[in-house]
Design an enzyme around this catalytic site. Structure first.
Site, PDB file in Angstrom:
ATOM      1  N   ASN A 174     -39.872  22.544 -17.325  1.00 18.89           N
ATOM      2  CA  ASN A 174     -39.906  23.899 -17.893  1.00 18.89           C
ATOM      3  C   ASN A 174     -40.150  24.900 -16.773  1.00 18.89           C
ATOM      4  O   ASN A 174     -40.753  24.566 -15.749  1.00 18.89           O
ATOM      5  CB  ASN A 174     -41.028  24.013 -18.926  1.00 18.89           C
ATOM      6  CG  ASN A 174     -41.055  25.381 -19.595  1.00 18.89           C
ATOM      7  OD1 ASN A 174     -40.002  25.960 -19.896  1.00 18.89           O
ATOM      8  ND2 ASN A 174     -42.237  25.933 -19.816  1.00 18.89           N
ATOM      9  N   HIS A 213     -41.938  28.673 -16.210  1.00 19.63           N
ATOM     10  CA  HIS A 213     -42.845  29.620 -16.883  1.00 19.63           C
ATOM     11  C   HIS A 213     -43.098  30.805 -15.952  1.00 19.63           C
ATOM     12  O   HIS A 213     -43.339  30.623 -14.754  1.00 19.63           O
ATOM     13  CB  HIS A 213     -44.163  28.909 -17.226  1.00 19.63           C
ATOM     14  CG  HIS A 213     -45.100  29.787 -17.984  1.00 19.63           C
ATOM     15  ND1 HIS A 213     -44.918  30.078 -19.325  1.00 19.63           N
ATOM     16  CD2 HIS A 213     -46.190  30.489 -17.590  1.00 19.63           C
ATOM     17  CE1 HIS A 213     -45.879  30.900 -19.719  1.00 19.63           C
ATOM     18  NE2 HIS A 213     -46.663  31.168 -18.693  1.00 19.63           N
ATOM     19  N   GLU A 227     -37.341  33.198 -10.368  1.00 19.53           N
ATOM     20  CA  GLU A 227     -37.132  32.003 -11.195  1.00 19.53           C
ATOM     21  C   GLU A 227     -35.789  31.360 -10.866  1.00 19.53           C
ATOM     22  O   GLU A 227     -35.655  30.137 -10.811  1.00 19.53           O
ATOM     23  CB  GLU A 227     -37.157  32.370 -12.686  1.00 19.53           C
ATOM     24  CG  GLU A 227     -38.530  32.745 -13.204  1.00 19.53           C
ATOM     25  CD  GLU A 227     -38.512  33.078 -14.692  1.00 19.53           C
ATOM     26  OE1 GLU A 227     -37.719  32.495 -15.450  1.00 19.53           O
ATOM     27  OE2 GLU A 227     -39.309  33.945 -15.107  1.00 19.53           O
TER      28      GLU A 227
HETATM   29  C1  GRF Z   1     -37.995  33.248 -18.428  1.00 17.13           C
HETATM   30  O1  GRF Z   1     -38.856  34.250 -17.969  1.00 17.13           O
HETATM   31  C2  GRF Z   1     -38.694  31.921 -18.424  1.00 17.13           C
HETATM   32  O2  GRF Z   1     -39.630  31.781 -17.399  1.00 17.13           O
HETATM   33  C3  GRF Z   1     -39.407  31.915 -19.752  1.00 17.13           C
HETATM   34  O3  GRF Z   1     -38.505  32.550 -20.630  1.00 17.13           O
HETATM   35  C4  GRF Z   1     -37.647  33.433 -19.899  1.00 17.13           C
HETATM   36  C5  GRF Z   1     -36.233  33.070 -20.226  1.00 17.13           C
HETATM   37  O4  GRF Z   1     -35.303  33.964 -19.673  1.00 17.13           O
HETATM   38  N1  GRF Z   1     -39.799  30.588 -20.141  1.00 17.13           N
HETATM   39  P1  GRF Z   1     -33.752  33.625 -19.707  1.00 17.13           P
HETATM   40  O5  GRF Z   1     -33.376  33.397 -21.164  1.00 17.13           O
HETATM   41  O6  GRF Z   1     -33.519  32.427 -18.860  1.00 17.13           O
HETATM   42  O7  GRF Z   1     -33.064  34.858 -19.155  1.00 17.13           O
END
Ligand code: GRF
Length: 194
Positions: A112, A114, A179
């Site tokens: 996952n 986060h 991310e």
């Molecule tokens: C991201 O910030 C992720 O860390 C969290 O949910 C968000 C999802 O964004 N778990 P996306 O749908 O990938 O644009």
């Protein structure tokens, strides 16, 4: 962890609930020759998830499960994962909590991402809480999924400095950009040398 046999890429499913920017990024990563994964299945609990459009664009199988009956949905998902020979799950903005039984049945091969520096700020509304608490740093974490929320073993983290001008919206944007770098890096860390 999963095993890479010969030169075959690890068949991976990505679970989403919303925009899917991480999904898009993982698909692009998976298409690189050197990538250890192939995304062959997309799962959602939300039929309206924008990210599902990437399934069509990149010709990847997708399926939505309504989770009104979680036990049944999880059973159906596990069946479909098996059918599609999936060995790794990447959660990417998936808003349902998977049961301990599901995680165990999938041998814990679930990752996952986060948007915080775990173990700080588990759960929802991370950016709002971080700003409210006048934190100087935030970031994002890729971790294994276990049966307690956002608590599995950490694989990689990226720390960023929060500016005084940051709002939850600007912080979200900044962190999302990180991310997109971190998730492929974490996957490579786990799998590239197999
Ligand atoms: C991201 O910030 C992720 O860390 C969290 O949910 C968000 C999802 O964004 N778990 P996306 O749908 O990938 O644009």
């Amino acid at each position: 962890m999963v095993e890479l046999i010969g030169s075959n890429k690890i068949k991976t499913a990505v679970f989403i609930s919303g925009t899917g920017s991480n999904l898009k990024n993982l698909i692009k990563f998976s298409l690189l020759k050197k990538s250890p994964i192939k995304i062959s299945f997309i799962v959602s609990n939300n039929i309206k998830a924008k990210g599902l459009n990437f399934a069509k664009k990149y010709k990847i199988k997708k399926k939505t499960y309504n989770f009104k009956n979680k036990k049944l949905s999880e059973k159906l998902i596990l069946g479909d994962l098996k059918k599609n020979e999936i060995n790794l799950i990447c959660l990417a903005g998936f808003m349902k909590i998977l049961s301990a039984k599901f995680i165990k049945k999938f041998n814990g091969n679930i990752l996952n991402i986060h948007p915080s520096l775990l173990p700080k700020y588990k759960g929802l509304n991370t950016h709002e809480r971080v700003i409210e608490n006048n934190e100087r740093f935030s970031g994002c974490t890729v971790h294994y999924v276990n049966s307690s929320l956002d608590s599995g073993k950490i694989i990689l983290q990226k720390k960023i400095l929060i500016s005084k001008k940051d709002t939850p919206t600007t912080l979200k944007k900044k962190i999302l950009k990180q991310e997109h770098i971190l998730y492929p890096k974490a996957i490579n860390k786990l799998l590239a040398n197999l």
